[in-house]
Write a protein that holds these residues in place. Structure first.
Motif, short mmCIF file in Angstrom:
data_model
loop_
_atom_site.label_atom_id
_atom_site.label_comp_id
_atom_site.label_asym_id
_atom_site.label_seq_id
_atom_site.Cartn_x
_atom_site.Cartn_y
_atom_site.Cartn_z
N TYR A 119 39.45 42.07 36.21
CA TYR A 119 40.12 42.40 37.47
C TYR A 119 40.48 41.13 38.23
O TYR A 119 41.59 40.97 38.73
CB TYR A 119 39.19 43.28 38.32
CG TYR A 119 39.80 43.78 39.61
CD1 TYR A 119 40.39 45.03 39.70
CD2 TYR A 119 39.80 42.98 40.76
CE1 TYR A 119 40.95 45.49 40.89
CE2 TYR A 119 40.36 43.42 41.95
CZ TYR A 119 40.93 44.69 42.00
OH TYR A 119 41.48 45.14 43.19
N GLU A 178 48.73 36.91 42.00
CA GLU A 178 48.84 36.08 43.18
C GLU A 178 49.66 34.83 42.89
O GLU A 178 50.50 34.40 43.69
CB GLU A 178 47.45 35.72 43.69
CG GLU A 178 47.43 34.73 44.86
CD GLU A 178 48.10 35.26 46.11
OE1 GLU A 178 48.30 34.48 47.06
OE2 GLU A 178 48.45 36.46 46.16
N ALA A 191 47.40 41.64 45.27
CA ALA A 191 47.42 40.27 44.75
C ALA A 191 47.49 39.26 45.88
O ALA A 191 48.41 38.44 45.97
CB ALA A 191 48.59 40.09 43.79
N PRO A 247 36.40 45.48 41.74
CA PRO A 247 36.95 44.15 41.98
C PRO A 247 36.05 43.01 41.50
O PRO A 247 36.49 41.86 41.42
CB PRO A 247 37.10 44.10 43.51
CG PRO A 247 37.13 45.52 43.94
CD PRO A 247 36.21 46.22 42.99
N GLN A 290 44.21 39.72 39.15
CA GLN A 290 44.55 39.50 40.55
C GLN A 290 45.07 38.08 40.77
O GLN A 290 46.06 37.86 41.48
CB GLN A 290 43.34 39.76 41.44
CG GLN A 290 43.65 39.74 42.93
CD GLN A 290 42.43 40.01 43.76
OE1 GLN A 290 41.32 39.56 43.42
NE2 GLN A 290 42.62 40.78 44.83
N MET A 293 44.80 47.23 43.22
CA MET A 293 44.71 45.78 43.35
C MET A 293 45.78 45.28 44.32
O MET A 293 46.92 45.73 44.28
CB MET A 293 44.91 45.13 41.99
CG MET A 293 44.75 43.61 41.94
SD MET A 293 45.03 43.00 40.27
CE MET A 293 43.71 43.82 39.38
#
Length: 600
Positions: A145, A153, A182, A140, A149, A180
Motif C-alpha cells: 500500500y 504521489e 496519493a 495503509p 501510494q 488511497m
C-alpha cells in the motif's frame, strides 16, 4: 390621413378620427398640428434622429458585447472541460498501466471485505466515524500500500494534478469509499465514504463521470478518471481519479474575453459616431430643410388661399436635397401634397357651400317628416277610454319607419306602424306615400286586410325602384274594446293581459310592394281594461352591441316585464333606455320606432 371637403380624416391604430375645419387655413394647421401631437392634444415625446441612432447603436453594441462574452464563455466552458477531462484521464491512464492488477484486486477485495463486515456501514460512518475508520486502520500500514501510494504521489508531483485517488464505487448502494489518497500531507483516510450519483457516475457506461468542485486551497477543480477494476456481478467498480485545477486557464481566458469585448464595444462606438455623422449630414439636415419649407408654406398659406392663382410657385421646389433616396422621396411627397392642397383650396369653398345646401335640405326634410307623424303628446284630448304614445328615431337625418294613429269615426281608432326598406331620403319619400295611401283607405271604411290589399295594389302599380314596406294595421273598437288587425310581414306585437307581456304571433302576410294580387287576413283580439299593446319596427330587436349580438325579442320581452304596468310613454322610455344600455357606444344602423296603447 386624407382630406375630404372641409374634414380632416385620420386613420390611426385601426381607428378613424374626423375633425371639421372651418377653413382651408385651419385645415392645414390641423394637419401640421397632427404631425406634432397625438390625437387629443397628447404630447409625443420627441428625440433628435442623430441622438436616437447614436443611442441605439451604442445600446446594441453593449448588448452585442454581452452576447459575445456569454457565447464565448459557453463555448470555452465546453472546450476547456474536455481538455481538463483528457488531462485527468491521461494522468490516471498512465498510472493504471504501471500498477499491478493483482495488487489492485487485492486492495479492492480487502476493503470490500472490511466494508461487508461492518453492520450497516453507512449508519456506522455517520454516527461513529472513528470506530468505522478503525476497521481500515491496518490497510495503509501494508508495505505494498505504501509503495503504491508513493508511486502515485511521485506521479502527481510531475503533473498538473493536485490529487490522485484510488476509489471504489458501489452505484447500487449510492456511495463509495476511498482506498488511497496519493498525498503525503492531509491525505483522505482509507475507508472514507463519498456519495455516488449521476454527478460522478454514468450508469449506462459504468464509467466515472467528470465533475467540478471547489477546493479551499486550489479553487475550482475538475475531477475525472479511468476504470481499473470491475466486478459487475457484485456491483463493485474501482477507479483512479485525478483533480485538475482550473484557475490559471480560467483567469487567462476571462481576461482575454473581457479585453476582446471592450475592444468590440469601443469599435462599435467609433462606428456609431461615424454613422451618426453620415446620418446627420445626409438625412437630418435634409429633413430639417423640408421642415423649414413646411413652416414657410404654412406662414404664406392664407395669402395664397385668398388669391386662388393657377400658376403658384411651389414652396418645396423641385430640386433634390440629399443623396439619400428616401429624403428625396419625402421631398417629392411634400411637393405632391402641396400641389394637391393648392388644388383643394380652389374647390373648397364650392364644396363647402354645396355641403351646407345639402345639410339645410336634409334638416328641412327631417322637419317635414317629423311634422307628418302625429303628435304623441295628448293626441286625443278628452278621450279617457285609452292612452297612446309613440316614438320614432331615425338612423339618418330622415328615415323610413313611421307610425300613425287617427280616429276613423267616434268609435274606431286606426293604428299603423310600418318599416320601409332602405334608409335616407328614398325611404322617407316612399314612407310618406305609404302613410297617405293607408290612411286614406282606412278612413274610407275598409277593414285592415282590405286596406292592406288595396294599398299593395296601389304601391305595386308604380314601384319602379322595387321598394317595399312591412306594415301592421289595426282598428280598435273603443266601445267594444275589440281590436281587428292585419299584418304585412311586420314584427309580432307584444300584448299585456293581466300582469305580464307576451309575444303575440299573429298571421303574417306578404310585404306591401312585394308582388301584386296578395290577400291579407284579419284577426281579432278581445281587450279588457288595463290591457296594453306594443308594436315596433325591427330596429328595436336588431339593435347590435359591440360583439355583434342583437337585442332580440327575448330581451325586449324581459324589458317590458320589468315594469309592465307603466303608462305607454314611460314604458317606451324604459325600453329605449334598455336598448341604449345594450348597444353602448355602437352606432345606430336602423330606425327605432315604437307605438304603445293601453285600454283604460
Amino acid at each position: 390621413m386624407c382630406l375630404k371637403a372641409n374634414l380632416l380624416i385620420i386613420y390611426k391604430r385601426d381607428k378613424i378620427y374626423m375633425k371639421a375645419c372651418s377653413s382651408g387655413l385651419s385645415l392645414l394647421r390641423d394637419i401640421i398640428g397632427y404631425m406634432k401631437t397625438d390625437m387629443g392634444d397628447k404630447k409625443i415625446r420627441s428625440v433628435r434622429l442623430t441622438d436616437f441612432v447614436v443611442k441605439m447603436i451604442a445600446f446594441n453594441a453593449i448588448i452585442l458585447g454581452g452576447l459575445i462574452l456569454a457565447v464565448s464563455y459557453l463555448f470555452f466552458y465546453r472546450q476547456i472541460t474536455e481538455v481538463y477531462d483528457d488531462v485527468a484521464r491521461a494522468i490516471t491512464g498512465e498510472a493504471a498501466t504501471q500498477l499491478d492488477n493483482e495488487l489492485i484486486k487485492r486492495f479492492v477485495d480487502e476493503c470490500d471485505s472490511i466494508l461487508s463486515s461492518v453492520d450497516d456501514p453507512l449508519n456506522a460512518y455517520n454516527n461513529d466515524l472513528d470506530s468505522y475508520l478503525n476497521h481500515y486502520k491496518a490497510v495503509p500500514e501494508e508495505e505494498d500500500y505504501i509503495k503504491m501510494q508513493r508511486f502515485l504521489e511521485d506521479l502527481r508531483k510531475g503533473t498538473e494534478a493536485t490529487e490522485i485517488d484510488f476509489v471504489i464505487m458501489y452505484p447500487e448502494r449510492e456511495y463509495g469509499i476511498y482506498v488511497m489518497d496519493a498525498r503525503d500531507v492531509a491525505a483522505i483516510p482509507c475507508g472514507e465514504m463519498f456519495e455516488v450519483s449521476s454527478k460522478n457516475f454514468d450508469k449506462k457506461t459504468k464509467l466515472f463521470k467528470g465533475f467540478y468542485s471547489r477546493s479551499k486551497y486550489f479553487g475550482i477543480l475538475r475531477t475525472d478518471g479511468v476504470l481499473i477494476y470491475a466486478d459487475k456481478s457484485a456491483g463493485v467498480y474501482a477507479y483512479l481519479t485525478a483533480d485538475i485545477p482550473t484557475s490559471k486557464i480560467n483567469d487567462r481566458f476571462i481576461s482575454f474575453i473581457i479585453s476582446s469585448t471592450l475592444a468590440a464595444i469601443i469599435l462599435a462606438i467609433v462606428v456609431c459616431l461615424l454613422i451618426a455623422y453620415f446620418i446627420k449630414k445626409n438625412m437630418v439636415k435634409p429633413i430639417m430643410h423640408i421642415s423649414d419649407l413646411a413652416e414657410k408654406y404654412a406662414e404664406g398659406y392664407e395669402e395664397r388661399s385668398l388669391k386662388h392663382e393657377d400658376n403658384v410657385k411651389l414652396v418645396f421646389g423641385d430640386i433634390p436635397c440629399s443623396r439619400i433616396t428616401e429624403a428625396n422621396d419625402l421631398l417629392s411627397s411634400m411637393q405632391k401634397m402641396e400641389q394637391e392642397i393648392n388644388s383643394y383650396i380652389k374647390n373648397l369653398d364650392t364644396v363647402t357651400r354645396e355641403q351646407e345646401r345639402i345639410r339645410i335640405e336634409l334638416d328641412t326634410a327631417s322637419a317635414i317628416q317629423a311634422a307628418m307623424l302625429p303628435d304623441a303628446t295628448d293626441p286625443f284630448p278628452g278621450r279617457d277610454e285609452f292612452e297612446i304614445f309613440a316614438s320614432a328615431k331615425a338612423a339618418k337625418e330622415v328615415g323610413g319607419d313611421f307610425y300613425d294613429f287617427f280616429l276613423i269615426d267616434e268609435d274606431h281608432l286606426g293604428l299603423v306602424i310600418a318599416d320601409v326598406s332602405g334608409k335616407g331620403v328614398p325611404a322617407a319619400l316612399f314612407m310618406m306615400a305609404c302613410k297617405i295611401i293607408i290612411k286614406n283607405l282606412a278612413i274610407a271604411g275598409l277593414s285592415p286586410s282590405k286596406t292592406l290589399m288595396k294599398a299593395n295594389e296601389q304601391i305595386c302599380s308604380n314601384n319602379k325602384e322595387g321598394m317595399f314596406v312591412t306594415v301592421w294595421f289595426g282598428i280598435l273598437s273603443i266601445k267594444e274594446k275589440k281590436l281587428v288587425a292585419s299584418s304585412a310581414g311586420h314584427e309580432y306585437p307584444f300584448i299585456k293581459k293581466g300582469d305580464r307581456f307576451d309575444i303575440f304571433k299573429d298571421p303574417h302576410g306578404i310585404i306591401l310592394g312585394g308582388m301584386e294580387g296578395v290577400k291579407y287576413k284579419d284577426y281579432e283580439i278581445e281587450l279588457e281594461k288595463g290591457d296594453t299593446i306594443l308594436v315596433y319596427t325591427d330596429g328595436v330587436v336588431e339593435a347590435t352591441d359591440k360583439d355583434k349580438k342583437m337585442f332580440g325579442s327575448k330581451r325586449l320581452l324581459e324589458s317590458l316585464n320589468k315594469e309592465p304596468n307603466l303608462d305607454p310613454k314611460a314604458l317606451i322610455g324604459h325600453v329605449i333606455e334598455d336598448v341604449n344600455a345594450f348597444v353602448g357606444d355602437e352606432k345606430q344602423f336602423d330606425d327605432l320606432t315604437m307605438m304603445c296603447i293601453r285600454i283604460d
